[in-house]
Motif scaffolding. Structure first.
Motif, mmCIF file in Angstrom:
data_model
loop_
_atom_site.group_PDB
_atom_site.id
_atom_site.type_symbol
_atom_site.label_atom_id
_atom_site.label_comp_id
_atom_site.label_asym_id
_atom_site.label_seq_id
_atom_site.Cartn_x
_atom_site.Cartn_y
_atom_site.Cartn_z
ATOM 1 N N LEU A 109 2.369 -4.916 -3.062
ATOM 2 C CA LEU A 109 2.842 -3.600 -2.638
ATOM 3 C C LEU A 109 1.935 -2.487 -3.150
ATOM 4 O O LEU A 109 1.752 -1.456 -2.484
ATOM 5 N N CYS A 110 1.361 -2.702 -4.331
ATOM 6 C CA CYS A 110 0.456 -1.708 -4.912
ATOM 7 C C CYS A 110 -0.994 -1.960 -4.533
ATOM 8 O O CYS A 110 -1.903 -1.319 -5.059
ATOM 9 N N ARG A 111 -1.212 -2.912 -3.622
ATOM 10 C CA ARG A 111 -2.545 -3.204 -3.090
ATOM 11 C C ARG A 111 -3.522 -3.627 -4.183
ATOM 12 O O ARG A 111 -4.688 -3.243 -4.186
ATOM 13 N N VAL A 112 -3.013 -4.403 -5.120
ATOM 14 C CA VAL A 112 -3.845 -4.926 -6.195
ATOM 15 C C VAL A 112 -4.147 -6.389 -5.889
ATOM 16 O O VAL A 112 -3.230 -7.189 -5.672
ATOM 17 N N GLU A 113 -5.418 -6.729 -5.877
ATOM 18 C CA GLU A 113 -5.814 -8.086 -5.555
ATOM 19 C C GLU A 113 -5.347 -9.067 -6.624
ATOM 20 O O GLU A 113 -5.265 -8.731 -7.814
#
Length: 761
Positions: free
Chosen positions: A484-488
């Motif tokens: 959701l936080c676009r962290v890989e």
């Protein structure tokens, strides 16, 4: 309690040398007595020194401040109970009343030491300055009581820091690598060391109505406009006791007094008025301003052009940040180090400078960009992988190592560090070691720290026990929140949010030993806020900062420049007319689908979550975005009105006004049903309010006011709009004004699932 008081012994000797009036403002400072003793002891000709002190002390508790007595006939004081004090500017003003015509003056702080022969050396140095009205200033070397003097006496120059969101700006000393050949012509003041002709007392008297944050910048501007030139000396003449910010103060500070909020509020408004940032008619704020106003020899625009500052846009260029106004500076230092711009120090000399030339400057939190927008966001270090600047964290729930469910929305109200960490033993150990070194500073920032790891709760519990970690760890075992936080997956990333869970800064944590201290330092700048004020009455509106980035504002204004313009009309469907007695504004509707979708996507992250939280409106639709321009040349304004009073417009729920610039005068938003206050948020902010509120735009008196406006509503209101269209005999489809792609909004998913109840009918 106000009288003349002097606890000093008389050892005065007569002299015909030009006398120097030393100005000292002391607030309950036991070091002051030693400062006075040292300045006489180190002077080449102590008989020509006269000292004026504003003592602020407690007669019972501060007896230790008066144990050392020196030269009674050469010291004159004004004494006050510390509760009478109104800040350093007020105190320095009281000192200047003690001046008795001495031809030279030295203004210092109450905790100083001196080099031998300082008086003779300063007179010689002042004579070397190639100007009619020179003054010497700079950041002194450091000492620690009682007499541990720094061995580094290289000179300093004063550079600007960044403006903060309140429009304040502070300065910092930067150490040179070698002694200068001659005094260097600068721009900015160090109030703890100013040496000049005493004409500065009569020509630029100290303004007693200002407080700490506004002292040096107002002095620099006033000196310049009155025709005085700043010079930095070729070497050090004084030492200053710089407090260690990581150690509790060993002397009391005025900013613990109970009336600081009212004093600082008056000072801030006065400073903004003086610098042209805002205009006030408050007689208390403007008291005696004609005596402490800008000069007429040079203009504020001259100062801005020379120094690289711009007060209206609240920007400091690299010229201001790196002392680009000092000619030949590169002969003495390769590059001025600016932490807000530079990742690393350029050389060992500047590393020493940070230790030697300490500062009491408050951190500030304005973006390094000179363009408007995102004033409280550090856009220089936002990651490609991660939430964009101004985004709100998604509202999520995760178990901790004990299996207890933790909800992120409970962490609103304080700033938050959110760390995404890989479950790697070596990397985690390194991270928590680095964190331990920063713990004291983070604790002072009063911020939450949350740690998310891709592991099950019981696995995290075993790891904690093994390494003796007492901090709570959150189990994001399936990387749901990371997604959701676009962290890989596997990335080590930290986000800093404000008290509203809005992202201000992000940084990788692959090398926490270096990256974490830098992030904590950035946090100190970004989290600085004006002192809270007592709120008596306010319109029920929502102001959200950091909604638009500088880049996005640039795209919108470029569309304005190239788009088709219309004279703004008023009225509802079927009764729309051009009425210049009601509204003067030029509009440009955005029809570019790429830009429209970009705006929708952006607001889904940076604006709509707040509207949902505050008003309970789950935004699914909007009217066309239009760019509006109110010009002073045309007398742009909008009279009092409501945005959904007419039945054809009754579907509207919230109006949004995005602020594209703030370099204009007038043009305030007003909500007269809730008082006469003016609303003028910072560039990049959004003003949101129910369409039912009476509101108006005051006449723009200078410049152009640019805004992006629209009206928002939900599914239920969309159905109402369809019925109203049928009544008007107009065909429309339900998706005609839908926000795209609202259903992909992670904030909407989590808040709908867990927090906000809605009428789904």
């Amino acid at each position: 309690m106000s009288n003349k008081h002097s606890p000093y012994e008389n050892t005065n000797s007569q002299t015909t040398d030009p006398t120097i009036f030393v100005q000292i403002a002391s607030y309950r400072d036991p070091e002051c007595q030693h400062t006075v003793h040292d300045l006489f002891d180190k002077a080449a000709k102590p008989g020509r020194i006269k000292v004026g002190i504003c003592w602020q002390f407690d007669p019972l508790e501060d007896k230790d401040c008066f144990r050392v007595k020196t030269r009674e006939n050469q010291v004159v004081t004004a004494s006050y109970h510390w509760r009478e004090g109104q800040g350093v500017c007020w105190a320095r003003h009281q000192v200047q009343k003690l001046w008795q015509g001495e031809p030279y003056t030295l203004m210092i702080d109450s905790h100083m030491r001196f080099t031998h022969g300082w008086d003779e050396a300063l007179l010689v140095e002042l004579e070397r300055c190639p100007a009619d009205n020179p003054l010497l200033t700079g950041s002194p070397a450091s000492y620690k009581p009682p007499n541990q003097l720094s061995s580094n006496l290289l000179p300093t120059v004063r550079r600007a820091q960044l403006f903060n969101a309140a429009g304040e700006i502070r300065f910092r000393g930067s150490l040179l690598q070698s002694k200068a050949d001659h005094p260097l012509n600068g721009a900015f003041i160090a109030a703890g060391f100013i040496f000049a002709s005493s004409r500065i007392i009569t020509e630029v008297p100290y303004d007693p109505y200002l407080y700490f944050n506004h002292e040096e910048i107002s002095l620099a501007l006033r000196f310049f406009t009155h025709g005085w030139d700043v010079f930095h000396p070729t070497r050090q003449f004084l030492y200053h006791y710089y407090r260690d910010p990581n150690i509790p103060s060993d002397r009391p500070l005025h900013n613990t007094d109970l009336n600081i909020r009212a004093i600082n509020k008056r000072s801030l408004t006065r400073y903004r008025h003086l610098t042209g940032q805002t205009v006030t008619q408050d007689s208390e704020v403007l008291l005696e301003l004609e005596r402490y106003d800008l000069g007429r020899t040079r203009t504020q625009e001259d100062f801005e052009d020379y120094s690289g500052l711009n007060f209206k846009t609240r920007t400091a260029s690299e010229k201001a940040l790196r002392c680009g106004f000092i000619k030949g500076l590169n002969r003495y230092v390769r590059r001025i180090y600016v932490p807000e711009l530079d990742d690393t120090k350029p050389n060992q000399h500047e590393t020493k400078a940070e230790k030697t030339v300490a500062t009491t400057s408050l951190p500030n939190h304005k973006s390094k960009s000179t363009k408007p927008g995102l004033d409280n966001v550090d856009s220089s270090n936002i990651l490609r992988s991660g939430l964009e600047p101004g985004s709100f964290l998604p509202l999520f729930t995760l178990p901790d190592q004990d299996g207890k469910l933790r909800q992120i929305h409970f962490y609103g109200g304080l700033p938050t560090y959110l760390f995404f960490l890989p479950f790697d033993d070596k990397k985690l150990v390194n991270f928590f070691r680095a964190l331990e070194l920063q713990e004291r500073t983070i604790r002072k920032q009063v911020a939450y720290r949350l740690y998310l790891l891709p592991a099950e709760p019981e696995v995290l519990q075993r790891w904690r026990n093994k390494h003796g970690i007492t901090l709570s760890l959150w189990a994001d075992s399936e990387n749901t929140v990371a997604g959701l936080c676009r962290v890989e997956s596997g990335a080590s990333i930290a986000f800093l949010t404000n008290e509203n869970l809005q992202v201000l800064h992000a940084a990788p944590m692959n090398n926490p030993g270096q990256q974490l201290p830098e992030m904590v330092k950035q946090a100190g700048r970004l989290l600085e806020r004006p002192a809270p004020q007592v709120a008596r009455r306010q319109a029920p509106i929502l102001i959200v900062e950091n909604v638009l980035s500088s880049e996005l504002i640039g795209e919108i204004l470029e569309y304005w420049n190239n788009g088709r313009k219309y004279e703004g009309k008023v009225g509802a469907v079927g009764n729309v007319t051009l009425r210049k007695d009601s509204k003067i504004r030029t509009d440009c509707f955005i029809h570019d689908r790429v830009l429209l979708e970009k705006l929708d996507q952006h607001f889904i992250q940076t604006l709509f979550p707040e509207i949902e939280k505050v008003y309970g409106t789950f935004v699914t639709h909007r009217e066309d975005y239009k760019i509006g321009c109110y010009t002073a040349d045309e007398g742009g304004f909008f009279k009092m009105h409501r945005d959904n009073h007419d039945r054809p417009l009754s579907y509207r729920r919230q109006a949004i006004v995005l602020i594209l610039n703030d370099d204009f005068e007038g043009g305030h938003l007003l909500f007269p049903e809730y008082g006469g206050d003016f609303y003028k948020p910072l560039t990049g902010s959004a003003v949101v309010f129910p369409c039912s509120l009476m509101h108006q735009v005051a006449k723009v008196t200078s410049g152009n006011r640019y805004v992006l406006v629209s009206f928002l509503y939900d599914e239920k209101a969309a159905k109402l709009r369809m019925r109203l269209k049928v009544e008007q005999g107009t065909e429309a489809t339900p998706n005609e004004w839908r926000v795209i792609p609202v259903r992909d909004d992670p904030h909407a998913y989590w808040s709908r699932s867990n927090n906000i109840a809605r009428d789904e009918n």
